[in-house]
Design a protein around this motif. Structure first.
Motif, PDB file in Angstrom:
ATOM      1  N   SER A  69      64.464  19.850  76.701  1.00 40.20           N
ATOM      2  CA  SER A  69      63.434  20.206  75.734  1.00 40.20           C
ATOM      3  C   SER A  69      63.118  21.689  75.849  1.00 40.20           C
ATOM      4  CB  SER A  69      62.168  19.390  75.965  1.00 40.20           C
ATOM      5  OG  SER A  69      61.632  19.643  77.251  1.00 40.20           O
ATOM      6  N   ASN A  70      62.506  22.228  74.814  1.00 43.27           N
ATOM      7  CA  ASN A  70      62.096  23.632  74.799  1.00 43.27           C
ATOM      8  C   ASN A  70      63.304  24.553  74.948  1.00 43.27           C
ATOM      9  OD1 ASN A  70      59.573  22.405  74.840  1.00 43.27           O
ATOM     10  ND2 ASN A  70      59.212  22.862  77.004  1.00 43.27           N
ATOM     11  N   VAL A  71      64.103  24.601  73.900  1.00 42.26           N
ATOM     12  CA  VAL A  71      65.306  25.424  73.868  1.00 42.26           C
ATOM     13  C   VAL A  71      65.193  26.359  72.662  1.00 42.26           C
ATOM     14  CG1 VAL A  71      67.825  25.445  73.742  1.00 42.26           C
ATOM     15  CG2 VAL A  71      66.640  23.578  74.941  1.00 42.26           C
TER      16      VAL A  71
ATOM     17  N   THR B 202      71.438  24.986  70.756  1.00 42.37           N
ATOM     18  CA  THR B 202      71.767  23.568  70.649  1.00 42.37           C
ATOM     19  C   THR B 202      71.190  22.768  71.810  1.00 42.37           C
ATOM     20  OG1 THR B 202      73.609  21.996  70.458  1.00 42.37           O
ATOM     21  CG2 THR B 202      73.974  23.913  71.860  1.00 42.37           C
ATOM     22  N   SER B 203      70.824  21.510  71.522  1.00 39.28           N
ATOM     23  CA  SER B 203      70.329  20.597  72.552  1.00 39.28           C
ATOM     24  C   SER B 203      70.341  19.184  72.004  1.00 39.28           C
ATOM     25  CB  SER B 203      68.910  20.976  72.980  1.00 39.28           C
ATOM     26  OG  SER B 203      68.382  20.033  73.883  1.00 39.28           O
ATOM     27  N   ASN B 204      70.529  18.226  72.874  1.00 44.23           N
ATOM     28  CA  ASN B 204      70.427  16.818  72.486  1.00 44.23           C
ATOM     29  C   ASN B 204      69.004  16.295  72.644  1.00 44.23           C
ATOM     30  OD1 ASN B 204      73.188  16.464  71.858  1.00 44.23           O
ATOM     31  ND2 ASN B 204      73.664  16.270  74.046  1.00 44.23           N
ATOM     32  N   GLY B 205      68.117  17.157  73.124  1.00 46.97           N
ATOM     33  CA  GLY B 205      66.738  16.745  73.357  1.00 46.97           C
ATOM     34  C   GLY B 205      65.814  17.180  72.235  1.00 46.97           C
ATOM     35  N   THR B 206      64.581  17.552  72.582  1.00 48.60           N
ATOM     36  CA  THR B 206      63.545  17.858  71.603  1.00 48.60           C
ATOM     37  C   THR B 206      63.083  19.313  71.712  1.00 48.60           C
ATOM     38  OG1 THR B 206      61.803  17.171  73.147  1.00 48.60           O
ATOM     39  CG2 THR B 206      62.719  15.485  71.691  1.00 48.60           C
ATOM     40  N   LYS B 207      62.367  19.751  70.685  1.00 47.16           N
ATOM     41  CA  LYS B 207      61.758  21.083  70.630  1.00 47.16           C
ATOM     42  C   LYS B 207      62.818  22.173  70.795  1.00 47.16           C
ATOM     43  CE  LYS B 207      57.335  19.338  72.287  1.00 47.16           C
ATOM     44  NZ  LYS B 207      56.286  19.395  73.334  1.00 47.16           N
ATOM     45  N   VAL B 208      63.588  22.304  69.724  1.00 46.97           N
ATOM     46  CA  VAL B 208      64.675  23.280  69.671  1.00 46.97           C
ATOM     47  C   VAL B 208      64.420  24.206  68.494  1.00 46.97           C
ATOM     48  CG1 VAL B 208      67.170  23.599  69.510  1.00 46.97           C
ATOM     49  CG2 VAL B 208      66.239  21.546  70.600  1.00 46.97           C
TER      50      VAL B 208
END
Length: 339
Positions: free
Chosen positions: A297-299, A321-327
């Motif tokens: 998160s947070n990217v 890029t990220s597979n999580g949240t807050k990008v």
């Protein structure tokens, strides 16, 4: 001053005293055994001569070729030096309270399983300026940096190329592992380097920057570098950035670099935390910023997590890029302030 011309002169340095020395010419230690290490000095000065071809094993805290230097280190080059230690506070110089200027470190390897490891393990005070770093490999646990592991100094005008850092704990940086109050870093560039941490706080220039006396931080550049960690707070310039509440960070630049970690991942700064301060006139170009975990998160292109103002900045030709949240293209997670 005592003048140093030869291996025999170096071996004759008195133990446990803090005298003044001048390196008068190059000293080549090739083929020499039992090279005297852990020496102590007040001053070591030269007009550009080199100590070279040294391989030593040392033990005990504050260890190195030089255990401690207190007043001035100037105009000396260190080349092709390999130091292996079994304790913390390790480097070519274990501990420095000296002014350090006009120094070149080239083809240096420093290895220890413990903390505060760098070309200089501990820089307690003073100014460090006009330093060149080339082909440096530093391995340690926490507070690991290409120039300094743990710093309270005023650092400026640093050029670093081909730096390889492996930090197996917390606070890993290409130049400084852990910068603490009243330390500052300005006018510094690192390129063609790999900075790897297994824990939190990893940065292209500094892993953790925590200095309440810092007002302005400027002209920090990271080019063609790979900065990676399995942990949190990873940035192309700084992993965790906490200067004065109303400070200004300006003219930060990251080009052609890859920055990756778990959470709080930013092209410039992983986690920026300075309230009423500003990040300004800074940019990220042609770079990859990546959250590597499904829970990342947070990217963000500039900062992963920010609680300060952001203005006059840009991110271009980059992938976030990220597979999580807050990008986000600029910020992953932004609290309290405005862009």
């Amino acid at each position: 001053y005592k003048e140093l011309y030869s291996y025999e002169d170096w071996q004759g340095i008195e133990e446990g005293t803090y005298q003044n020395y001048k390196l008068m010419n190059d000293i080549d230690f090739t083929g020499r055994d039992n090279i005297k290490s852990n020496v102590t000095m007040s001053r070591l000065e030269s007009s550009g001569s080199t100590l070279k071809n040294i391989e030593i094993e040392v033990s005990g805290q504050f260890s190195g070729l030089i255990r401690e230097i207190r007043t001035n280190l100037e105009g000396v080059n260190f080349e092709n030096i390999r130091i292996i230690g079994t304790s913390s506070h390790l480097g070519i110089i274990g501990k420095s309270t000296a002014e350090v200027k006009n120094i070149k470190f080239k083809d240096i390897t420093v290895t220890s399983p413990y903390d505060r490891i760098g070309s200089i393990g501990n820089q307690e005070i003073g100014k460090v300026e006009n330093i060149e770093l080339e082909n440096i490999t530093i391995t340690g646990r926490s507070n690991v940096g290409g120039l300094i592991g743990y710093s309270k100094s005023i650092i400026t005008d640093i050029q670093a190329t081909n730096i390889t850092i492996q930090g197996n704990g917390e606070r890993t940086g290409g130049i400084v592992g852990y910068n603490v109050n009243p330390g500052t870093i300005n006018n510094t560039e690192i390129q063609d380097s790999n900075i790897t941490g297994t824990g939190n706080y990893v940065g292209g220039i500094a892993g953790y920057y925590n200095s309440a006396d810092t007002n302005n931080v400027s002209n920090l550049k990271s080019t063609n570098n790979k900065i990676q960690s399995k942990g949190d707070n990873v940035g192309g310039i700084v992993g965790y950035f906490n200067p004065r509440d109303n400070g200004i960070a300006e003219y930060f630049e990251v080009d052609n670099s890859e920055i990756s970690g778990k959470s709080n991942i930013g092209g410039l700064i992983g986690y920026s935390n300075f309230g009423n301060g500003y990040i300004q006139y800074s940019n990220v170009n042609n770079s990859l910023v990546e959250g590597i975990s499904a829970n990342s998160s947070n990217v963000g292109g500039m900062t992963g997590q920010a609680s300060n103002y952001i203005r006059y900045d840009y991110v271009q030709n980059s992938e976030i890029t990220s597979n999580g949240t807050k990008v986000g293209g600029i910020v992953g997670n932004y609290t309290f302030r405005t862009i």
